[in-house]
Write a protein that holds these residues in place. Structure first.
Motif, short mmCIF file in Angstrom:
data_model
loop_
_atom_site.label_atom_id
_atom_site.label_comp_id
_atom_site.label_asym_id
_atom_site.label_seq_id
_atom_site.Cartn_x
_atom_site.Cartn_y
_atom_site.Cartn_z
N ALA A 114 12.94 2.68 28.45
CA ALA A 114 13.60 2.83 27.15
C ALA A 114 14.57 4.00 27.26
O ALA A 114 14.65 4.66 28.30
CB ALA A 114 12.58 3.11 26.04
N VAL A 115 15.29 4.27 26.19
CA VAL A 115 16.10 5.48 26.10
C VAL A 115 15.28 6.54 25.37
O VAL A 115 14.72 6.27 24.31
CB VAL A 115 17.43 5.22 25.37
N TYR A 116 15.21 7.73 25.95
CA TYR A 116 14.45 8.83 25.37
C TYR A 116 15.42 9.89 24.84
O TYR A 116 16.29 10.36 25.55
CB TYR A 116 13.52 9.43 26.41
N PHE A 117 15.21 10.24 23.57
CA PHE A 117 16.03 11.27 22.93
C PHE A 117 15.19 12.52 22.68
O PHE A 117 14.08 12.44 22.16
CB PHE A 117 16.58 10.78 21.58
N CYS A 118 15.76 13.64 23.02
CA CYS A 118 15.20 14.93 22.68
C CYS A 118 15.86 15.36 21.37
O CYS A 118 17.06 15.10 21.16
CB CYS A 118 15.55 15.89 23.81
N LEU A 175 11.14 17.60 19.28
CA LEU A 175 10.54 16.27 19.27
C LEU A 175 11.16 15.41 20.37
O LEU A 175 12.29 15.63 20.79
CB LEU A 175 10.78 15.56 17.92
N TRP A 176 10.40 14.41 20.78
CA TRP A 176 10.91 13.37 21.65
C TRP A 176 10.76 12.03 20.92
O TRP A 176 9.72 11.73 20.32
CB TRP A 176 10.15 13.31 22.97
N TYR A 177 11.84 11.24 21.01
CA TYR A 177 11.84 9.90 20.46
C TYR A 177 12.15 8.92 21.56
O TYR A 177 12.90 9.21 22.50
CB TYR A 177 12.91 9.76 19.36
N LYS A 178 11.59 7.72 21.44
CA LYS A 178 11.84 6.64 22.37
C LYS A 178 12.57 5.52 21.62
O LYS A 178 12.24 5.23 20.46
CB LYS A 178 10.50 6.12 22.91
#
Lengths: 114, 112
Positions: free
Chosen positions: B86-90, B34-37
């Motif tokens: 934004a900061v993107y988290f994998c 998943l990717w989260y912003k």
């Protein structure tokens, strides 16, 4: 449609004290997970609750405990606070048995331990 | 031991161009990604996901690519917009498990 809500938004505690953080899941969700996000890091899994029971736990000491209530809301308790417990605590909700149900996060509680 | 790695802490891109964010993982048991912003003072927001049975998933301007042999995934944003800053988290997980492993995030700045 209410999303995940967390309270309080900010908290300052002293070393050795105890803290309780609260979370209400997104409407329709039955599972609550808690994550700790230290500065400059990604969220780290603490534990997950479903049907009022802890289903899985990450690599966190027993000082971290939780609870889920019949209305699916949840609490995270941390005892004997350490300076290193200072972090953003994120609550996330999901549907346990819906395949690939993504986590929906709240805005977090910023805990500062002095 | 960091099982999900995002080696680029930051990325700057001109508005309208493509943004490519990269992520590597080490655990071959991961089968869901998943990717989260994340905007400041907000929790992470789910963006897009991919199962290991696929190698590509698209949702509007966002496309995630998965290379299982290389244990690598990437997020493409086309065209990039200033609101994407934004900061993107994998994140990665396994079906049947209840936890996700997150990378340390990449801060994307889209320059108008």
């Amino acid at each position: 449609d209410a999303g995940v809500t967390q309270s309080p938004t900010h908290l300052i505690k002293t070393r050795g004290q105890q803290v309780t953080l609260r979370c209400s899941p997104k409407s329709g969700h039955d599972t609550v997970s808690w994550y700790q996000q230290a500065l400059g890091q990604g969220p780290q899994f603490i534990f997950q609750y479903y049907e009022e029971e802890e289903r899985q736990r990450g690599n966190f000491p027993d000082r971290f405990s939780g609870h889920q209530f019949p209305n699916y809301s949840s609490e995270l308790n941390v005892n004997a606070l350490l300076l290193g417990d200072s972090a953003l605590y994120l609550c996330a909700s999901s549907l346990l048995y819906r395949e690939n149900s993504p986590l929906h996060f709240g805005n977090g509680t910023r805990l500062t331990v002095t | 031991d960091q099982q999900v790695k995002q080696n680029s802490p930051s990325l700057s891109v001109q508005e309208g161009r493509i943004s490519i964010l990269n992520c590597d993982y080490t655990n071959s048991m991961f089968d869901y990604f998943l990717w989260y912003k994340k905007y400041p003072a907000e929790g992470p927001t789910f963006l897009i996901s991919i199962s290991s049975i696929k190698d590509k998933n698209e949702d509007g301007r966002f496309t995630v690519f998965l290379n299982k042999s290389a244990k690598h995934l990437s997020l493409h944003i086309v065209p990039s917009q200033p609101g994407d800053s934004a900061v993107y988290f994998c994140a990665a997980g396994s079906h049947g498990a209840n936890n996700l492993f997150f990378g340390t995030g990449t801060r994307l700045t889209v320059i108008p």
